[in-house]
Structure formats: structure tokens, C-alpha cells
Design an enzyme around this catalytic site. Sequence first.
Site, short mmCIF file in Angstrom:
data_model
loop_
_atom_site.label_atom_id
_atom_site.label_comp_id
_atom_site.label_asym_id
_atom_site.label_seq_id
_atom_site.Cartn_x
_atom_site.Cartn_y
_atom_site.Cartn_z
N SER A 108 120.96 57.84 23.84
CA SER A 108 121.54 59.09 23.37
C SER A 108 120.42 60.08 23.04
CB SER A 108 122.41 58.86 22.13
OG SER A 108 121.62 58.35 21.06
N LEU A 166 117.51 62.69 22.50
CA LEU A 166 116.31 63.12 23.24
C LEU A 166 115.94 62.15 24.34
CD1 LEU A 166 114.07 64.35 20.26
CD2 LEU A 166 115.85 65.59 21.51
N ASP A 171 114.89 45.76 19.71
CA ASP A 171 114.31 46.44 18.56
C ASP A 171 112.89 46.87 18.91
OD1 ASP A 171 113.16 47.15 16.12
OD2 ASP A 171 113.91 45.42 15.04
N TYR A 188 110.68 59.27 5.75
CA TYR A 188 110.77 59.82 7.10
C TYR A 188 109.52 60.63 7.45
CZ TYR A 188 112.79 62.23 11.14
OH TYR A 188 113.03 62.72 12.41
#
Length: 256
Positions: A15, A17, A59, A162
Site C-alpha cells: 500500500s 508509497l 517482518d 517516530y
Amino acid sequence: MQIGEKTAFITGAASGLGLAAAQRFVAEGARVFMFDLDAERVSDQARALGDRAGWASGDVSNEQDVKAAIDKAVSQFGAIHINVNSAGIGSAGKTVGREGPLPLVQFNRIINVNLIGTFNVLRLCAAQMASQTAVNDDNERGVIVNVASVAAYDGQMGQAAYSASKGGIVSMTLPIARDLARSGIRVVTVAPGIFSTPLMEASPQPVKDALVDMIQFPKRMGAPSEFADMALNIVQCNYLNGEVIRLDAGIRMSAR
């Protein structure tokens, strides 16, 4: 590097970018190997792209998952010339909030996926690229495109984890480019602003409106196809290396 008949290994490819990059690369004559944690979605998207696309689920921070996917990509397409690292997660939490200090497990999870996951994939893709024959007169063997964020520079309140994860990607761009120079591998990072991705679309409308209000021009969220345009340009411009490019319509985020 001319993209036609090259192979790109793309993370976060189900999904946003990553998917936009996969779609654009295939349209330009490349092959893509799509890697994502969501097996059902990434397999559906790969099938939609036809026989120029392969896929695996796993992962990005798991060494064995990534090694197995790279082996599958090389078995299917013969080589890896391009690596786009767009897999990432977000989670807001103040350093000290109403319920106390930010849980360390939450901080670790963001760092593990966004920063360690990016490095894990690129180091393994780079090893594969370095073993291959050069593809042009510059003795180029590969191009790595990492995805950071403008939060690396002006992260808002609640974005410590983040911003740290994306800041790490920014900071390691030049030293990795230097590490890989002898192997003929370029490394460039894109720091997107506010893009219309599933992660952003899940935010409440007032949050999205406030972010768009900080954008200079054009005053809207970026389209994933615009990231794909940038990724393609990076691949094709042989002289671009060791750089971080803000793709953000001039946004400078406020503290909140």
C-alpha cells in the site's frame, strides 16, 4: 541507472508509497519484488501487476524473513538492482504523559521497524547488489532509496520515537553511501511530508486539516504517485548519491 529490465526489491509494497513505486517501476519496464507484513494484500497487489511482480511476506526487522525474500527475488528475477525501503509504522506518545513515561516497549517497536528494519533490508540487498555485474559505464551495481520523514527535522509533540527512527535513517544515509561507494551502489533518502497514505488517512480529520494548513504550496497532501516520480528520478540520475531530499511542498511543522 536505466530502469528498464532492472529488478527492484520494495518493502511496504502492499500500500501507500511502496505500492505506488512498484506500479510506476513496472510501467517503466522494470520487475518488482514486493515485500510486506500483510501477506494477503501484498499477494493481491503483486498479482494485479502481472508476471513482472513477485512477492513475499515478512517482518523487515527479521533477518531470516528478509534473507528468504531476497533469495526468492533473485531466484525469480536473477538479480536485485534497486531497493526501496518504504515499510514503516507510526505511534504517538509523549515522553511523559498523563499515564506516566512513554512505555519503552512502544519506543523500541518504532525504532525496530522503521530504523533497524530499514538497515536490515538495505544491508542484505546491498550484499546481493555488490555480487552482481555492473550495469553501466559508471560501474553502477545498485541504487538504494530509503524513506525517512520531515519529522526527522521538525517532529511534533508526541513524535519522539517516530522522529528518532526517521532521524536515524537521515543520519545513516551519507555513511552508508560512503561504505558502499566501492561497490558501485548509490544511497539516497527521501523525507516525505504529509502524504495521502493509509497511515495518514487513518488520522482524525481535524489532525489532517491542521497538517495541511502548515503546507506552503501546493496546499494539499502529497500523492503516492509523486513519491514514485521521485524514486524513479533517483534511480535514473547517476550523480545523485548520499543525499536526503525533502519532498514536502515546503511544510515546516509546528510543535503541535
